[in-house]
Design a protein around this motif. Structure first.
Motif, short mmCIF file in Angstrom:
data_model
loop_
_atom_site.label_atom_id
_atom_site.label_comp_id
_atom_site.label_asym_id
_atom_site.label_seq_id
_atom_site.Cartn_x
_atom_site.Cartn_y
_atom_site.Cartn_z
N UNK A 63 0.82 -1.21 0.00
CA UNK A 63 0.00 0.00 0.00
C UNK A 63 0.86 1.27 0.00
N UNK A 64 1.97 1.24 0.73
CA UNK A 64 2.84 2.43 0.78
C UNK A 64 3.51 2.69 -0.55
N UNK A 65 3.79 1.65 -1.32
CA UNK A 65 4.51 1.82 -2.58
C UNK A 65 3.58 1.96 -3.79
N UNK A 66 2.27 1.87 -3.58
CA UNK A 66 1.34 2.12 -4.68
C UNK A 66 1.49 3.57 -5.13
N UNK A 67 1.57 3.77 -6.43
CA UNK A 67 1.83 5.07 -7.08
C UNK A 67 3.30 5.46 -6.98
N UNK A 68 4.13 4.57 -6.44
CA UNK A 68 5.58 4.79 -6.39
C UNK A 68 6.24 3.63 -7.14
N UNK A 69 6.75 2.65 -6.38
CA UNK A 69 7.34 1.48 -7.02
C UNK A 69 6.30 0.59 -7.68
N UNK A 70 5.05 0.70 -7.24
CA UNK A 70 3.99 -0.16 -7.74
C UNK A 70 2.91 0.67 -8.42
N UNK A 71 2.45 0.21 -9.57
CA UNK A 71 1.42 0.91 -10.33
C UNK A 71 0.10 0.17 -10.25
N UNK A 72 -0.94 0.87 -9.82
CA UNK A 72 -2.28 0.30 -9.85
C UNK A 72 -2.85 0.41 -11.26
N UNK A 73 -2.47 1.47 -11.96
CA UNK A 73 -2.98 1.73 -13.31
C UNK A 73 -2.65 0.61 -14.28
N UNK A 74 -1.40 0.12 -14.21
CA UNK A 74 -0.95 -0.89 -15.17
C UNK A 74 -1.40 -2.30 -14.81
N UNK A 339 10.97 -5.18 -13.00
CA UNK A 339 10.07 -4.17 -13.56
C UNK A 339 9.13 -4.82 -14.59
N UNK A 340 7.85 -4.52 -14.48
CA UNK A 340 6.86 -5.09 -15.39
C UNK A 340 6.17 -6.32 -14.85
N UNK A 341 6.74 -6.91 -13.78
CA UNK A 341 6.08 -8.06 -13.16
C UNK A 341 4.85 -7.61 -12.37
N UNK A 342 3.90 -8.53 -12.21
CA UNK A 342 2.75 -8.28 -11.35
C UNK A 342 3.12 -8.58 -9.90
N UNK A 343 2.54 -7.80 -9.00
CA UNK A 343 2.70 -8.01 -7.56
C UNK A 343 1.30 -8.16 -6.97
N UNK A 344 1.06 -9.24 -6.24
CA UNK A 344 -0.27 -9.55 -5.75
C UNK A 344 -0.29 -9.65 -4.23
N UNK A 345 -1.35 -9.13 -3.63
CA UNK A 345 -1.71 -9.47 -2.26
C UNK A 345 -2.85 -10.47 -2.32
N UNK A 346 -2.95 -11.30 -1.29
CA UNK A 346 -4.00 -12.32 -1.27
C UNK A 346 -4.70 -12.28 0.08
N UNK A 347 -5.67 -11.37 0.27
CA UNK A 347 -6.40 -11.33 1.54
C UNK A 347 -7.00 -12.67 1.93
N UNK A 348 -7.45 -13.47 0.95
CA UNK A 348 -8.06 -14.76 1.27
C UNK A 348 -7.08 -15.69 1.98
N UNK A 349 -5.78 -15.51 1.77
CA UNK A 349 -4.76 -16.33 2.44
C UNK A 349 -4.18 -15.59 3.64
N UNK A 350 -3.83 -14.33 3.45
CA UNK A 350 -3.16 -13.59 4.51
C UNK A 350 -4.06 -13.36 5.72
N UNK A 351 -5.38 -13.36 5.52
CA UNK A 351 -6.31 -13.21 6.64
C UNK A 351 -6.38 -14.45 7.52
#
Length: 466
Positions: A63-74, A339-351
């Motif tokens: 969440x902290x790196x969204x719009x920085x190292x991580x792009x939500x747009x792409x 760069x260009x790889x997808x990064x995923x969170x998984x609430x269904x697992x991390x919860x």
């Protein structure tokens, strides 16, 4: 600089990787990754590397790196097709903040109070439709109520009464444009229907914008206020942005809230001890009221209901996965994400990590009770509605409408599940699968907090669930 990629998940087929398994059951793939590789792992879909991060510390980074190292747009091209490249989370940061500032005041407490009576009214309309006794399926019954609340709250009573059902049908087609796995250029039936519905919805909304400008309400509602709003510099908000904002609010609310409230009711019906706690709270807060005069203060006072909703969000996050795309090479715990790889969170697992939540597979709303010494409240551990700057703007609206809808149903009915509750198959929004039927019977006024579940189960012809 680390060079090793995140540990890869075994299996998969040439070129398509884990596409087949993911398309069939994405949460199973994510759980397998955690069991065999830990909180950081990767898998491939059609040649694209998916890097999965689990746990509160990785949620925080994400969440902290969204719009920085991580792009939500792409990371979510389907969103650009459903809406616009310059809209909301997918606009440049400055424009996103300008658009977010338009709607955030509508979800503060002072504005939220006006929605309580609407939420109660639409919930009572469902009661009138159901009658005294019968059966209903969770998603097909509660989903339209969620849509009715959104249309009434965001667009006004007249719009809801004249176009509510047409709007709902179009919106279901529009929502079909959510596609994470298949290429968007494929002319699938879902994509064709989604784009056709999008054009019709924009035409309908523009008609109502023009109508409201010509005939403004004396007492402005959400929609009237929205179309009269200007940016901080005094410039008008383009009609296209207004149309997109309405569609976003209804889409996000329906996709998440319809599933979450259905899971919440199923969880309560499968846990009669906590259902009795909820009924006791409702008796204390609402007395014998059927919900017609439900107030903001009463809804806020439903603290046990709030705990139940948070536990359902933990166990059954409808947004089971969140995605971003790396804007640059990233080093994380000795591994490299390119760069260009997808990064995923998984609430269904991390919860459900036992290092974060004690006995994580057990339904226990009291784990979120801040008044208890053993409360399990940790920053970034519950992320069913996202987090950081891009956390769902309408989360408090969603929780309030779920509270009220459940409160009204529980005040009016004793209920019993008739089917096994399981998540929908495939890479779709994680709703309860159909059929998931509930047998209901009108409660007698003054009925004790502990409903006679066994008698109801016998009448319904099924065993009581524990």
């Amino acid at each position: 600089m680390a060079t090793a990629t995140l540990p890869p998940l075994e299996g998969g087929a040439p070129f398509i990787g884990h596409l087949a398994q993911f398309f069939r059951d994405p949460v199973a793939v994510l759980k397998q990754g955690y069991r065999t590789k830990g909180k950081l792992f990767s898998f491939k879909i059609m040649g694209r590397r998916m890097n999965v991060m689990l746990g509160p510390e990785n949620n925080k980074f994400f969440f902290e790196e969204t719009d920085k190292l991580l792009s939500i747009r792409e990371s979510m091209p389907f969103f650009l097709k459903m809406f616009s490249p310059d809209f909301y989370s997918f606009a440049e940061s400055e424009e996103y903040l300008r658009q977010r500032a338009i709607i955030m005041p509508r979800f503060k407490a002072a504005s939220m109070k006006q929605y309580v009576s609407i939420m109660a009214e639409e919930s009572l309309n469902l009661v009138n439709q159901l009658g005294d006794e019968g059966e209903f399926d969770l998603i097909p019954t509660l989903g339209p109520v969620v849509m009715d609340i959104a249309a009434h709250s965001f667009m006004g009573r007249e719009f809801h009464e004249k176009l509510g059902h047409e709007f709902f049908d179009l919106f279901r087609d529009f929502s079909g444009g959510l596609e994470f796995v298949l290429p968007l250029w494929l002319p699938t039936g879902k994509q064709i229907r989604s784009q056709r519905a999008k054009r019709k919805l924009h035409a309908i909304l523009q008609g109502w914008i023009d109508k409201r400008r010509a005939e403004p309400l004396e007492e402005p509602d959400f929609f009237q206020t929205l179309i009269e709003t200007t940016y901080p510099d005094g410039s008008p908000v383009p009609d296209e942005i207004i149309r997109h904002l309405i569609l976003l609010l209804v889409w996000a609310g329906h996709e998440t809230t319809a599933g979450q409230v259905s899971w919440a009711l199923a969880d309560l019906l499968q846990n009669p001890d906590y259902l009795a706690v909820i009924r006791g709270e409702l008796a204390s807060v609402m007395g014998g009221s059927d919900g017609h005069d439900l107030s903001w203060e009463q809804a806020v006072a439903m603290q046990k209901m709030d705990l139940a909703l948070r536990e359902t969000e933990r166990l059954h996050p409808v947004a089971y996965m969140l995605s971003r795309k790396a804007n640059a090479d990233i080093e994380r715990d000795g591994y490299r994400i390119r760069k260009g790889d997808f990064v995923l969170l998984a609430p269904a697992v991390t919860h459900r990590l036992d290092e974060t939540f004690t006995d994580p597979d057990r339904y226990n709303p009291e784990r979120f009770n801040a008044e208890r010494e053993d409360a399990q409240i940790q920053s970034n551990s519950l992320v069913g509605f996202g987090g950081g700057m891009h956390r769902c703007a309408g989360v408090n609206f969603a929780r309030m409408e779920m509270k009220i809808l459940l409160a009204v149903l529980l005040q009016h009915y004793d209920m019993q599940l008739l089917d096994e509750v399981r998540p929908i198959a495939g890479a779709s929004t994680y709703w309860p699968a159909q059929p998931c039927r509930v047998h209901y019977r009108k409660r007698e006024r003054g009925n004790a907090a502990g409903a006679n579940v066994a008698a109801l189960a016998k009448a319904a012809g099924c065993p009581a669930h524990g």
